[in-house]
Design an enzyme around this catalytic site. Sequence first.
Site, PDB file in Angstrom:
ATOM      1  N   GLY A  72       0.811  -1.221   0.000  1.00 48.53           N
ATOM      2  CA  GLY A  72       0.000   0.000   0.000  1.00 48.53           C
ATOM      3  C   GLY A  72       0.843   1.268   0.000  1.00 48.53           C
ATOM      4  O   GLY A  72       0.535   2.231  -0.716  1.00 48.53           O
ATOM      5  N   ASN A 153      -7.671   4.169   8.995  1.00 52.60           N
ATOM      6  CA  ASN A 153      -7.163   2.981   9.682  1.00 52.60           C
ATOM      7  C   ASN A 153      -7.264   3.060  11.200  1.00 52.60           C
ATOM      8  O   ASN A 153      -7.282   2.037  11.870  1.00 52.60           O
ATOM      9  CB  ASN A 153      -5.714   2.720   9.257  1.00 52.60           C
ATOM     10  CG  ASN A 153      -4.868   3.964   9.208  1.00 52.60           C
ATOM     11  OD1 ASN A 153      -5.211   4.922   8.492  1.00 52.60           O
ATOM     12  ND2 ASN A 153      -3.803   3.981   9.948  1.00 52.60           N
ATOM     13  N   THR A 239      11.862  -7.905 -10.999  1.00 49.51           N
ATOM     14  CA  THR A 239      11.255  -9.203 -11.285  1.00 49.51           C
ATOM     15  C   THR A 239      10.040  -9.416 -10.385  1.00 49.51           C
ATOM     16  O   THR A 239      10.116  -9.206  -9.176  1.00 49.51           O
ATOM     17  CB  THR A 239      12.289 -10.331 -11.077  1.00 49.51           C
ATOM     18  OG1 THR A 239      13.414 -10.041 -11.909  1.00 49.51           O
ATOM     19  CG2 THR A 239      11.704 -11.689 -11.435  1.00 49.51           C
ATOM     20  N   CYS A 326       3.881   7.362  23.077  1.00 48.39           N
ATOM     21  CA  CYS A 326       5.224   6.868  23.407  1.00 48.39           C
ATOM     22  C   CYS A 326       5.783   5.916  22.363  1.00 48.39           C
ATOM     23  O   CYS A 326       6.964   5.963  22.054  1.00 48.39           O
ATOM     24  CB  CYS A 326       5.204   6.202  24.765  1.00 48.39           C
ATOM     25  SG  CYS A 326       4.373   7.220  25.992  1.00 48.39           S
TER      26      CYS A 326
HETATM   27  C1  LIG Z   1      -1.637  -0.358   6.175  1.00 47.61           C
HETATM   28  C2  LIG Z   1      -1.968   0.875   5.434  1.00 47.61           C
HETATM   29  C3  LIG Z   1      -1.119   1.388   4.435  1.00 47.61           C
HETATM   30  C4  LIG Z   1       0.233   0.780   4.128  1.00 47.61           C
HETATM   31  O1  LIG Z   1       0.130  -0.427   3.449  1.00 47.61           O
HETATM   32  P1  LIG Z   1       1.418  -1.383   3.397  1.00 47.61           P
HETATM   33  O2  LIG Z   1       1.021  -2.513   2.521  1.00 47.61           O
HETATM   34  O3  LIG Z   1       1.658  -1.817   4.820  1.00 47.61           O
HETATM   35  O4  LIG Z   1       2.548  -0.581   2.853  1.00 47.61           O
HETATM   36  C5  LIG Z   1      -1.503   2.509   3.737  1.00 47.61           C
HETATM   37  N1  LIG Z   1      -2.681   3.101   3.999  1.00 47.61           N
HETATM   38  C6  LIG Z   1      -3.520   2.653   4.943  1.00 47.61           C
HETATM   39  C7  LIG Z   1      -4.821   3.347   5.162  1.00 47.61           C
HETATM   40  C8  LIG Z   1      -3.202   1.533   5.701  1.00 47.61           C
HETATM   41  O5  LIG Z   1      -4.038   1.100   6.639  1.00 47.61           O
END
Ligand SMILES: *Cc1c(COP(=O)(O)O)cnc(C)c1O
Length: 401
Positions: A72, A153, A239, A326
Site C-alpha cells: 500500500g 485505519n 522481477t 510513546c
Molecule cells: C496499512 C496501510 C497502508 C500501508 O500499506 P502497506 O502494505 O503496509 O505498505 C496505507 N494506507 C492505509 C490506510 C493503511 O491502513
Amino acid sequence: MKRLVYTDNAATTPISKNVYNAMQPWLTGGFGNPSSLYGLAWDAKRAMDGARATVAKGIGCDPDEIIFTGGGSQADNLAIKGFMPGRTAKGRKHIITSKIEHHAVLYTCQYMETLGYRVTYLDVDAQGRVDLGQLRREISEDTALVTIMAANNEIGTIQPLAEIAQIAHEAGALFHTDAVQGVGHMPIDVHAMDIDMLSLTAHKIRGPKGIGALYVKKGIDIVPLVHGGGQERGKMCGTENIAGIVGLAEAVRDATARMDEILPRVQAMRDRLVEGIMKIPYTHYTGDPVNRLPGTASFIFEAIEGEGLIMRLNNEGICGSTGSACSTGSLDPSHVLMAIGLPHEIAHGSLRLTLGEQNTEEEVDYILEKLPQVVETLRSMSPVWENGKPNMTAATELHAH
Ligand SMILES: *Cc1c(COP(=O)(O)O)cnc(C)c1O
C-alpha cells in the site's frame, strides 16, 4: 497454551488457507521469471495475467489498469510522485489531501512540498469526515490531484468518495484514494465512483505482506517510481513477486466475493463489543458512528495511558493498538486523534480493536471480561484519577510539563 485473541486486523491479518494454497506452487516448482522465454516462465506469466484480471475485477477496472507494487505504501507513493510531474507542465502544482491520511500519503505530500508543490491538508470534523466545503473552497485551476483515503485505519471513518471525485473533476483535477482499509470492507467500484487512482494492499485482507497494487485509469500518464527492466509498464520495475501477486489476487477475490457474508457478522460482533465497552465510565467512542468500517471499534478511556493499556491487554493475550504517543517516540498522540479535535490529555488513552472474519463471539466475551478489569486497574494507579472520576486539572498539568 497461552490464549491469543487477535483484534488488530487494521494493522495486518493472518494469511487465509485459500491464499496460502494459491501461493504455495509459485514458491516451489513454479519459480520461473515471467520475462523468460520457455514453458516454466510462461506458466508464471499466465498466473500473473490471471491474477491481474482477478484484482481488476475486485474493484471494477480493466486488467491493464492495474500496476502491482510492493504494498500500500508503494502504491500511494507511485500515485502521488508518479502523477504530479506530468501535471506541472500543464501549470497545476497543487495537491489536496486530508489531515488524517496514512503516513504513506501524508509524508509523501510533505516531501512534495520540498520539491515546490503546494499542498492543502483538509480538516476533518469530530467524526473524522473531511470538510467538503473546505475542499470546494480550496480547489482551483492550480489543483492537479485530490488524494483522500477511502476509510481511516485508526477510527474507521468512511469518506464520501463519489462526492469527492465529482468535486475534483469539476475543477479539472484527478482523484486518488488510499483504499487499503476499504477494499473488501466496503463496496468499491472505481468506474461507478469515478475514481482515477486507487491503492490497495494484500496483507490487510488476509493476503501476504509486501504486495499491493495501484489502479491507474486508462489514459492517465505517470512517471516510474522504480526504473529498471520494464516490468509493470516500466512504472514499478523489478522481477515480479509471482507468489505474492497470486496471493493478492486470491485475497481480493475472496474478500470482495464474500463481503455480504462476512461483513454483517463482523459488524454484529463489533457492535456487541462496543456496547459492552461503552459501559465502562468515562469512555468515548471515536470515529463516525454510522459511516465506518464494520470491524473497527475505537475508543478513548479517560485518565489512562494507551501504552499501559496495550501492555496489560497483551498480558491477557489480547492484541490491540493505540494512537498514544510513546510508541512513536513523539510526545503527541496520533495525527488522526489530534485532527478530530481531541484534547491531548484525553487522546493519550486511545484503544483500537479491529475485528476480522476469524474472530469469534467467544473472543468478544473474553475481551468484555478482561478489558474493564484492566481499565479499572490502570485507573486505580493513575495520578489523574480521583474518587472514581478523572481529575482534569491534574491531567492538563501533567501533560503540560
Ligand atoms: C496499512 C496501510 C497502508 C500501508 O500499506 P502497506 O502494505 O503496509 O505498505 C496505507 N494506507 C492505509 C490506510 C493503511 O491502513
